[in-house]
Write a protein that holds these residues in place. Structure first.
Motif, PDB file in Angstrom:
ATOM      1  N   GLN A   1       0.824  -1.213   0.000  1.00 15.45           N
ATOM      2  CA  GLN A   1       0.000   0.000   0.000  1.00 15.45           C
ATOM      3  C   GLN A   1       0.852   1.255   0.000  1.00 15.45           C
ATOM      4  OE1 GLN A   1       0.248  -2.143   2.477  1.00 15.45           O
ATOM      5  NE2 GLN A   1       0.995  -0.976   4.240  1.00 15.45           N
ATOM      6  N   ASP A   2       2.111   1.115   0.370  1.00 14.27           N
ATOM      7  CA  ASP A   2       3.071   2.222   0.360  1.00 14.27           C
ATOM      8  C   ASP A   2       4.319   1.745  -0.376  1.00 14.27           C
ATOM      9  OD1 ASP A   2       5.197   4.023   0.996  1.00 14.27           O
ATOM     10  OD2 ASP A   2       4.078   4.731   2.740  1.00 14.27           O
ATOM     11  N   ALA A   3       4.569   2.307  -1.554  1.00 13.46           N
ATOM     12  CA  ALA A   3       5.683   1.846  -2.386  1.00 13.46           C
ATOM     13  C   ALA A   3       7.022   1.980  -1.679  1.00 13.46           C
ATOM     14  CB  ALA A   3       5.700   2.620  -3.704  1.00 13.46           C
ATOM     15  N   ALA A   4       7.225   3.077  -0.959  1.00 14.10           N
ATOM     16  CA  ALA A   4       8.493   3.290  -0.259  1.00 14.10           C
ATOM     17  C   ALA A   4       8.700   2.212   0.805  1.00 14.10           C
ATOM     18  CB  ALA A   4       8.533   4.676   0.367  1.00 14.10           C
ATOM     19  N   GLU A   5       7.645   1.883   1.547  1.00 14.57           N
ATOM     20  CA  GLU A   5       7.734   0.837   2.567  1.00 14.57           C
ATOM     21  C   GLU A   5       7.972  -0.529   1.935  1.00 14.57           C
ATOM     22  OE1 GLU A   5       7.790   0.953   5.880  1.00 14.57           O
ATOM     23  OE2 GLU A   5       7.819   3.146   5.759  1.00 14.57           O
ATOM     24  N   TYR A   6       7.346  -0.741   0.795  1.00 13.06           N
ATOM     25  CA  TYR A   6       7.515  -2.016   0.085  1.00 13.06           C
ATOM     26  C   TYR A   6       8.970  -2.224  -0.304  1.00 13.06           C
ATOM     27  CZ  TYR A   6       7.607  -5.098  -4.008  1.00 13.06           C
ATOM     28  OH  TYR A   6       7.928  -6.067  -4.912  1.00 13.06           O
ATOM     29  N   PHE A   7       9.572  -1.218  -0.914  1.00 13.05           N
ATOM     30  CA  PHE A   7      10.967  -1.366  -1.358  1.00 13.05           C
ATOM     31  C   PHE A   7      11.924  -1.461  -0.171  1.00 13.05           C
ATOM     32  CE2 PHE A   7       9.262   0.735  -5.296  1.00 13.05           C
ATOM     33  CZ  PHE A   7       9.417  -0.378  -6.104  1.00 13.05           C
ATOM     34  N   LYS A   8      11.598  -0.793   0.929  1.00 12.49           N
ATOM     35  CA  LYS A   8      12.432  -0.895   2.135  1.00 12.49           C
ATOM     36  C   LYS A   8      12.370  -2.318   2.692  1.00 12.49           C
ATOM     37  CE  LYS A   8      14.929   0.763   5.578  1.00 12.49           C
ATOM     38  NZ  LYS A   8      14.968  -0.415   6.458  1.00 12.49           N
ATOM     39  N   ALA A   9      11.152  -2.887   2.734  1.00 11.13           N
ATOM     40  CA  ALA A   9      11.003  -4.265   3.220  1.00 11.13           C
ATOM     41  C   ALA A   9      11.685  -5.252   2.266  1.00 11.13           C
ATOM     42  CB  ALA A   9       9.523  -4.607   3.365  1.00 11.13           C
ATOM     43  N   LEU A  10      11.635  -4.961   0.976  1.00 17.02           N
ATOM     44  CA  LEU A  10      12.285  -5.812  -0.016  1.00 17.02           C
ATOM     45  C   LEU A  10      13.799  -5.818   0.207  1.00 17.02           C
ATOM     46  CD1 LEU A  10      10.897  -7.345  -2.372  1.00 17.02           C
ATOM     47  CD2 LEU A  10      11.751  -5.549  -3.894  1.00 17.02           C
ATOM     48  N   GLN A  11      14.345  -4.641   0.448  1.00 15.63           N
ATOM     49  CA  GLN A  11      15.780  -4.514   0.707  1.00 15.63           C
ATOM     50  C   GLN A  11      16.169  -5.228   1.999  1.00 15.63           C
ATOM     51  OE1 GLN A  11      17.525  -0.487   0.519  1.00 15.63           O
ATOM     52  NE2 GLN A  11      18.559  -0.951   2.450  1.00 15.63           N
ATOM     53  N   ASP A  12      15.385  -5.030   3.048  1.00 16.00           N
ATOM     54  CA  ASP A  12      15.676  -5.658   4.341  1.00 16.00           C
ATOM     55  C   ASP A  12      15.624  -7.187   4.255  1.00 16.00           C
ATOM     56  OD1 ASP A  12      15.953  -3.154   5.429  1.00 16.00           O
ATOM     57  OD2 ASP A  12      13.948  -3.094   6.317  1.00 16.00           O
ATOM     58  N   ALA A  13      14.814  -7.701   3.331  1.00 14.29           N
ATOM     59  CA  ALA A  13      14.684  -9.152   3.184  1.00 14.29           C
ATOM     60  C   ALA A  13      15.838  -9.750   2.381  1.00 14.29           C
ATOM     61  CB  ALA A  13      13.357  -9.487   2.515  1.00 14.29           C
ATOM     62  N   GLY A  14      16.705  -8.895   1.843  1.00 10.55           N
ATOM     63  CA  GLY A  14      17.874  -9.388   1.129  1.00 10.55           C
ATOM     64  C   GLY A  14      17.742  -9.419  -0.374  1.00 10.55           C
ATOM     65  N   TYR A  15      16.734  -8.717  -0.927  1.00 11.92           N
ATOM     66  CA  TYR A  15      16.586  -8.714  -2.390  1.00 11.92           C
ATOM     67  C   TYR A  15      17.807  -8.090  -3.057  1.00 11.92           C
ATOM     68  CZ  TYR A  15      14.471  -8.064  -6.994  1.00 11.92           C
ATOM     69  OH  TYR A  15      14.214  -8.106  -8.339  1.00 11.92           O
ATOM     70  N   ALA A  16      18.353  -7.048  -2.440  1.00 10.09           N
ATOM     71  CA  ALA A  16      19.545  -6.377  -2.972  1.00 10.09           C
ATOM     72  C   ALA A  16      20.497  -6.080  -1.824  1.00 10.09           C
ATOM     73  CB  ALA A  16      19.162  -5.085  -3.693  1.00 10.09           C
ATOM     74  N   THR A  17      21.794  -6.043  -2.131  1.00  6.87           N
ATOM     75  CA  THR A  17      22.802  -5.785  -1.098  1.00  6.87           C
ATOM     76  C   THR A  17      23.154  -4.310  -0.984  1.00  6.87           C
ATOM     77  OG1 THR A  17      24.580  -6.210  -2.703  1.00  6.87           O
ATOM     78  CG2 THR A  17      23.811  -8.079  -1.374  1.00  6.87           C
ATOM     79  N   ASP A  18      22.723  -3.496  -1.941  1.00  7.64           N
ATOM     80  CA  ASP A  18      22.985  -2.052  -1.898  1.00  7.64           C
ATOM     81  C   ASP A  18      22.219  -1.444  -0.724  1.00  7.64           C
ATOM     82  OD1 ASP A  18      23.264   0.658  -2.250  1.00  7.64           O
ATOM     83  OD2 ASP A  18      22.764   0.652  -4.379  1.00  7.64           O
ATOM     84  N   PRO A  19      22.908  -0.827   0.230  1.00  7.43           N
ATOM     85  CA  PRO A  19      22.217  -0.260   1.399  1.00  7.43           C
ATOM     86  C   PRO A  19      21.282   0.893   1.047  1.00  7.43           C
ATOM     87  CG  PRO A  19      24.535   0.396   1.379  1.00  7.43           C
ATOM     88  CD  PRO A  19      24.381  -0.647   0.314  1.00  7.43           C
ATOM     89  N   ASP A  20      21.418   1.471  -0.140  1.00  2.00           N
ATOM     90  CA  ASP A  20      20.555   2.578  -0.561  1.00  2.00           C
ATOM     91  C   ASP A  20      19.585   2.155  -1.655  1.00  2.00           C
ATOM     92  OD1 ASP A  20      21.916   4.360   1.176  1.00  2.00           O
ATOM     93  OD2 ASP A  20      23.493   4.649  -0.316  1.00  2.00           O
TER      94      ASP A  20
END
Length: 316
Positions: free
Chosen positions: A261-280
């Motif tokens: 429901q929130d794109a920014a939150e979605y991508f943050k959760a995706l990153q935290d789950a290990g989808y990408a290693t780039d911290p930004d």
């Protein structure tokens, strides 16, 4: 059969030819050297296994041991000429030799000794089935700007976004970040597009085609270049569909899928789950989504759609 290598364990002329080949074809030479090194390793392993036996048999003699050693040496060469034990593949990777991932499973030494003919038939059947199921790769769309990127991918992105509950521009922004607005989609050695828009790697769960590319990974916030295998698709539509399936089939992305429901939150959760290693990673996607290039491209695309609808209405 490749006659440049030593097909027989005593064929020293093959080694001489290999030296001459190294002057003109380093990649092909690396292939042969890797296989011969694996052959020597297998030979040493077999020798150690023989020495671990519980003594000589009733009919064993010096002559039978000599013949057995010849057999073991030739067996090691034969194994390396096939897929082998995987050591040649590791050596080729270290030497930087680029090659397509083979579909045949690793051949175990035990399998050759116990079921040589059955194993050969199985490998042949696998290759036939693989060739029958091969599909032609569709050409990539002509993408040379953010506007053409949005126009070419909107339909596929819109379908995937609706299935995930995300704004369409969110998936377009992620694909734009991964591929530089479509200008840097990974290609195979023959120049064909991988159509991989989301940088999804080809691990052991992937049975389709793959392409090996250099990638930038972050280890403890330090950028490190690696060569990895990535999935290859027949079209960009297939890339979007596999992206959705990839997320839904991995439990670690459950939290991300619950935050759409929130794109920014979605991508943050995706990153935290290990989808990408780039911290930004998440912040970069949001910047692309909210950036001038995306907004201009979206505005132009929506204008084209409205104009098309108006033209069709007037025609009626």
């Amino acid at each position: 059969m490749n006659t440049s290598g030593a097909a027989l364990y005593h064929d020293f002329s093959g080694l001489t030819a290999l030296k001459h080949q190294a002057r003109d074809d380093q990649a092909g030479t690396a292939e042969q050297v890797a296989r011969q090194f694996e052959s020597l390793f297998v030979q040493m392993m077999v020798k150690q296994m023989r020495q671990a036996s519980f003594g000589n048999g009733l009919f064993e003699s010096k002559q039978s041991e000599f013949v057995r050693d010849m057999y073991d040496q030739q067996l090691s060469v034969h194994l390396s000429e096939q897929r082998g034990l995987g050591m040649a593949q590791l050596l080729r990777n270290q030497l930087g030799v680029d090659e397509a991932e083979q579909s045949e499973p690793n051949t175990s030494l035990e399998s050759y000794w116990l079921h040589p003919s059955a194993l050969a038939r199985s490998q042949l059947a696998n290759r036939v089935e693989s060739n029958k199921g091969a599909a032609a790769v569709q050409p990539s769309a002509d993408i040379d700007s953010p506007e053409s990127f949005v126009e070419a991918l909107w339909s596929a992105a819109d379908s995937a976004a609706k299935e995930l509950g995300l704004p369409t521009e969110a998936l377009l922004a992620q694909a734009a970040l991964e591929t530089g607005w479509g200008g840097h989609v990974m290609q195979s050695a023959d120049g064909r597009s991988s159509h991989n828009l989301f940088g999804i790697k080809a691990d052991q769960r992937w049975s389709g085609d793959r392409v090996r590319q250099e990638t930038l990974e972050f280890e403890q916030d330090v950028a490190v270049r690696r060569r990895e295998y990535f999935r290859t698709y027949a079209s960009f539509d297939e890339s979007f569909r596999d992206y959705v399936a990839f997320l839904k089939q991995n439990p670690r992305y459950t939290e991300a899928l619950q935050s759409t429901q929130d794109a920014a939150e979605y991508f943050k959760a995706l990153q935290d789950a290990g989808y990408a290693t780039d911290p930004d990673y998440a912040q970069k996607i949001v910047r692309v989504m909210q950036g001038t290039e995306m907004q201009t491209a979206l505005s132009r695309f929506k204008g084209m759609v409205e104009q098309s609808i108006q033209s069709e209405t007037e025609a009626i």
